[in-house]
Write a protein that holds these residues in place. Structure first.
Motif, mmCIF file in Angstrom:
data_model
loop_
_atom_site.group_PDB
_atom_site.id
_atom_site.type_symbol
_atom_site.label_atom_id
_atom_site.label_comp_id
_atom_site.label_asym_id
_atom_site.label_seq_id
_atom_site.Cartn_x
_atom_site.Cartn_y
_atom_site.Cartn_z
ATOM 1 N N PRO A 76 32.223 -8.782 -20.431
ATOM 2 C CA PRO A 76 31.499 -9.473 -19.352
ATOM 3 C C PRO A 76 31.093 -8.515 -18.238
ATOM 4 N N GLY A 77 30.075 -8.923 -17.499
ATOM 5 C CA GLY A 77 29.609 -8.107 -16.392
ATOM 6 C C GLY A 77 28.343 -7.348 -16.713
ATOM 7 N N ASN A 78 27.901 -6.563 -15.757
ATOM 8 C CA ASN A 78 26.648 -5.819 -15.878
ATOM 9 C C ASN A 78 26.878 -4.531 -16.652
ATOM 10 N N PRO A 79 26.267 -4.375 -17.843
ATOM 11 C CA PRO A 79 26.499 -3.150 -18.629
ATOM 12 C C PRO A 79 26.014 -1.881 -17.945
ATOM 13 N N ASP A 132 30.428 -15.745 -10.508
ATOM 14 C CA ASP A 132 31.099 -16.225 -11.709
ATOM 15 C C ASP A 132 32.211 -15.231 -12.047
ATOM 16 N N PRO A 133 33.480 -15.631 -11.925
ATOM 17 C CA PRO A 133 34.566 -14.675 -12.133
ATOM 18 C C PRO A 133 34.798 -14.299 -13.590
ATOM 19 N N VAL A 134 34.232 -15.049 -14.521
ATOM 20 C CA VAL A 134 34.376 -14.716 -15.937
ATOM 21 C C VAL A 134 33.256 -13.783 -16.391
ATOM 22 N N ASP A 135 31.985 -14.208 -16.131
ATOM 23 C CA ASP A 135 30.866 -13.346 -16.495
ATOM 24 C C ASP A 135 30.671 -12.204 -15.500
ATOM 25 N N SER A 194 29.604 -19.711 -18.591
ATOM 26 C CA SER A 194 31.034 -19.495 -18.800
ATOM 27 C C SER A 194 31.852 -20.754 -18.608
ATOM 28 N N GLY A 195 31.356 -21.681 -17.771
ATOM 29 C CA GLY A 195 32.138 -22.866 -17.440
ATOM 30 C C GLY A 195 33.222 -22.603 -16.425
ATOM 31 N N ALA A 196 33.273 -21.387 -15.876
ATOM 32 C CA ALA A 196 34.309 -21.042 -14.900
ATOM 33 C C ALA A 196 33.955 -21.589 -13.522
ATOM 34 N N ALA A 197 34.990 -21.925 -12.746
ATOM 35 C CA ALA A 197 34.767 -22.383 -11.377
ATOM 36 C C ALA A 197 34.125 -21.257 -10.565
#
Length: 875
Positions: A468-471, A158-161, A178-181
């Motif tokens: 977004p991403g892993n904290p 997921d390029p957004v999350d 996210s709804g991202a492609a």
């Protein structure tokens, strides 16, 4: 006895059981053990009726086995890691840990009133450092045993999350949050070598005789053993290093119908061609979408002709084009195939789209006509090979495959190979709320396992989800560390484990949940295996398969005895609890759903009535007006009623168990979910069903009170008959519980209650019967059973009393009950001696009061007695 009041008696007996330690599991070598386990829940914050049914089933078994003299282990825990908690933190603020432990407290508070015989001293949550620290220790052990490795793999990204998504989190090619492609990206991931056990996991299914056949079949299909041919095409025009293209096929008998070869977008040859911008663009397009076989199978088939050709192994002048195709999976076989469009629908669709030849190898009748679709018979079916390896002949597909493999081996161009569909288990997840992988990346030493004395590697609390991403990637004081091997500066692994890992060994941890090692040998030896496992069919494949693998891995690393490599002796998959859906529509025509408590249903008496959104016949054509119900929402709107649907929060057809307990008591809820349907089938929750269950328990309570008030010196005439009925009830209820036919056991209890109510026996015999009724009811409705037991002078707690045994002599029936049908409809029944002459049976039947009433003076044309079965009267 006072009026039946569950709100008084249920907390009283729960306190008494806790004070007595009635459900504390004890390792007792002098007694046989019994381990019953329900699949533990995710702490979402609320229990539902599905939980009530699942845990009541386990509780019935646990209480029954304890009464039978077993030392019982019946624990409870929480499958507590995972994305929902992290999503809640992102959406509502707060912290996943607080959200999770708050939900655990809420759900435990809701489960306690059910009176479950759970040993709460063994409670665990997979997010407890005490639990996942031992999981980390086992991960290190499995690394040393060669069961864990790291490799590059294609994942859903997921390029957004900025996280890897599981296949089920990809919806229509987009990230579920996210709804991202979604993109297919290659990342270095951690894997368990479950594929090493493919053959063992498959063959061992035959020994799981007490598992549902459908579950064993689902697992066998998932493991997917196949026999095929592996061979190599000679390439023409390929880059250096790609002189041969390895292919694996389960249908080598169709090689004579090949019209193209195809490779995965992730195949090394495709990567080698990405210097061509057109190839790179096509591969990038293929990577827009999920990685699951199901998604790839249903996606539009697209391809790119590389210009490379391969030579057919049977004819060097026969060349096939090599395509890159989006429907080829890199992680199955070799990532390359040959396409035979005539006998594979996927290949047929591809060939039709790109105008490639379609040449049949076999047909049903031996004709060579054009095909409108792929001809794909079962491999066990006989077909007419027109281009077979044995010439033109009739063979089954299996025979054709064997002939093709033999031909390839004899002529030196291929080898028969057995492969499995099961792939190694990728466990890396780029998220915070999971078990940290106990590995450190050192620039000098490489990948190094953490020292066990430094475990658990705990998750830091001070993390933020505003980016977004892993904290964990953004937490330098946690991420940055020193190498346990050389002491140099290093970085922790920031991926956490798939939550399936957490649930793959919890059954073993319950045997010693507070130990400083994953298990304790003596406890595991005594308590394992799980004798009865209970859960939903939705976990039939992955959870159970991973658990079976993990048990083997734990045995290999010294944490489980050999007998436990199949951890679950018996498996039961229960049906769902369903409820009607109440739906209206808004002004825009969109559906609006209503909670059951917000809907009013009432009878209506006009000449035409609306029922459940449909228009029924005129009132004078309706036999039972009361059966027609109009439902209105709290806003007064006519409601469409959709019957017997799975309970869903989104459809609002949920019933809160706490409301049921408040209104009727836990015993009513338990009795209803056990009585209304076989446990493997769905049960529809209805308010009328709950009310009926409560009325029955109230009747039992009143019956117990009446017997308790009988004079001690009362002499009845039915002692022998009641004794026989008691023995029958013990026998039938015992068989019902042993056979997981709880509804049949309850049907026998209904019948026994009626027998006691009608009996005219001595006070002592009546008291003995009602005490046995209490004990037989106690696994299902333990609270009312305790009150009945105590009131009738039972010793100690009913929960700790032994299970009654039926006198075999009383089970030998000397009478038989015969139903009496009049003109085909059952109207009465009589009990007669088994050896009574037919003429005497006829006289008794015609003298029965109910028969006389239904005959109403009509002459009897014929009476037929089927000895031991039925009496038919024709008038």
């Amino acid at each position: 006895m006072s009026r039946y009041d569950p709100s008084v008696i249920e907390p009283k007996w729960q306190d008494a059981w806790e004070a007595a330690g009635a459900f504390t599991a004890r390792r007792d070598p002098a007694r046989p053990k019994y381990y019953v386990l329900e699949m533990f829940p995710y702490p979402s914050g609320r229990i539902h009726m599905g939980h009530v049914r699942n845990y009541t089933m386990g509780d019935v078994v646990a209480r029954y086995k304890a009464a039978c003299g077993f030392s019982v282990l019946h624990p409870m825990g929480w499958d507590a890691f995972g994305m929902p908690a992290e999503n809640a933190a992102m959406e509502r603020g707060g912290h996943p840990k607080d959200w999770t432990y708050g939900n655990i407290a809420d759900m435990k508070a809701q489960m306690k009133p059910l009176g479950l015989s759970i040993d709460w001293s063994r409670e665990l949550a997979t997010c407890d450092p005490e639990y996942y620290g031992q999981q980390q220790a086992m991960f290190i052990d499995m690394m040393e045993a060669g069961l864990v490795y790291r490799k590059a793999a294609v994942v859903n990204w997921d390029p957004v999350d900025m996280t890897v998504l599981a296949n089920e989190q990809v919806i229509d090619g987009k990230g579920w949050r996210s709804g991202a492609a979604v993109e297919r990206r290659e990342l270095t991931q951690w894997f368990f070598k479950i594929s090493d056990y493919s053959e063992e996991l498959l063959s061992a299914l035959d020994g799981l005789k007490d598992w549902p056949e459908k579950v064993r079949l689902m697992q066998a299909n998932w493991i997917g053993k196949s026999r095929g041919l592996q061979f190599a095409f000679e390439t023409v025009g390929a880059p250096a290093g790609f002189e041969r293209l390895e292919v694996y096929t389960t249908r080598p008998d169709t090689l004579m119908g090949a019209s193209f070869a195809a490779i995965s977008p992730d195949h090394p040859l495709a990567k080698a061609l990405e210097g061509d911008p057109a190839v790179a663009e096509f591969v990038a397009k293929c990577r827009k979408g999920g990685t699951s076989a199901e998604e790839i199978e249903t996606a539009e088939k697209i391809g790119y002709d590389t210009g490379i050709r391969v030579k057919h192994p049977l004819d060097p002048n026969w060349e096939l084009p090599v395509w890159i195709a989006n429907f080829i999976l890199m992680d199955y076989g070799t990532g390359a195939i040959f396409g035979c469009p005539a006998h594979d629908q996927r290949d047929f669709d591809f060939a039709t789209k790109y105008r490639l030849p379609i040449k049949p190898v076999f047909t049903a009748d031996g004709s060579d006509a054009d095909l409108d679709e792929a001809f794909v018979p079962m491999k066990s079916e006989k077909v007419h090979y027109i281009r077979g390896f044995a010439g033109e002949t009739v063979q089954t597909g299996d025979e054709g495959v064997a002939t093709a493999i033999a031909h390839a081996e004899a002529n030196g161009y291929g080898q028969g190979v057995t492969k499995f569909r099961l792939r190694d288990w990728g466990v890396s997840r780029q998220r915070y709320w999971g078990c940290p992988i106990p590995v450190i990346h050192c620039p000098t030493c490489g990948v190094v396992a953490e020292k066990k004395e430094n475990l658990p590697i705990e998750l830091p609390y001070d993390v933020s989800f505003d980016v977004p991403g892993n904290p964990l990637d953004r937490h330098p004081t946690w991420r940055d560390c020193t190498c346990p091997k050389c002491g140099a500066k290093a970085r922790r692994e920031t991926d956490t484990m798939d939550t399936f890992v957490d649930s793959s060994w919890y059954y073993a941890r319950f045997t010693a949940p507070r130990s400083t090692t994953p298990t304790v040998a003596e406890d595991a030896e005594y308590w394992m295996n799980v004798d009865q496992y209970i859960g939903g069919i939705e976990h039939a494949i992955l959870h159970l398969l991973y658990s079976r693998f993990f048990a083997r891995a734990m045995h290999k690393t010294g944490h489980l005895p050999k007998k436990a490599i199949e951890p679950f002796n018996a498996l039961f998959t229960q049906g769902m609890v369903t409820h009607e859906i109440y739906k209206t529509t808004d002004a825009a025509g969109r559906p609006v759903y209503h909670l059951p408590e917000d809907v009013t249903a009432f009878n209506i008496a006009d000449r035409r009535i609306v029922v459940r959104g449909n228009e029924p016949p005129p009132l004078d054509m309706v036999d039972d007006v009361d059966a027609f119900i109009r439902a209105l929402s709290d806003e007064g709107l006519l409601v469409e009623v959709i019957p017997s649907a799975k309970m869903s929060k989104s459809k609002k057809n949920v019933v809160d168990p706490m409301n049921i307990i408040a209104s009727f008591g836990a015993d009513t809820a338990r009795w209803f979910v056990m009585s209304d349907s076989p446990p493997e089938r769905d049960v529809e929750w209805t308010s009328s069903g709950a009310e009926a269950a409560f009325k029955h328990l109230s009747r039992v309570w009143a019956l117990c009170s009446r017997i308790g008030e009988m004079p001690a010196d009362h002499k009845g005439e039915g002692d022998a008959e009641l004794a026989r009925a008691t023995a029958r009830a013990i026998d039938e209820v015992t068989k019902g519980i042993d056979g997981f036919a709880f509804n049949k056991a309850i049907a026998s209890l209904y019948a026994f209650t009626n027998t006691i109510a009608k009996a005219n026996a001595s006070t002592a015999t009546m008291k003995e019967a009602i005490r046995i009724l209490a004990k037989l009811m106690s696994p299902m409705v333990p609270h009312i059973a305790e009150s009945m037991w105590t009131y009738q002078g039972g010793a100690g707690l009913c929960a700790q009393a032994p299970w009654p045994k039926a006198d075999p002599a009383l089970l030998v029936a000397d009478t038989v009950t015969l139903p009496i049908q009049i003109n085909g409809k059952r109207r009465a029944e009589i009990s007669v001696p088994k050896d009574m002459p037919v003429a005497e049976v006829e006289k008794l039947a015609l003298a029965d009061e109910d028969v006389i009433k239904f005959l109403a003076g009509q002459p009897v044309k014929k009476i037929i007695v089927v000895p031991g079965r039925i009496i038919n009267v024709v008038v």
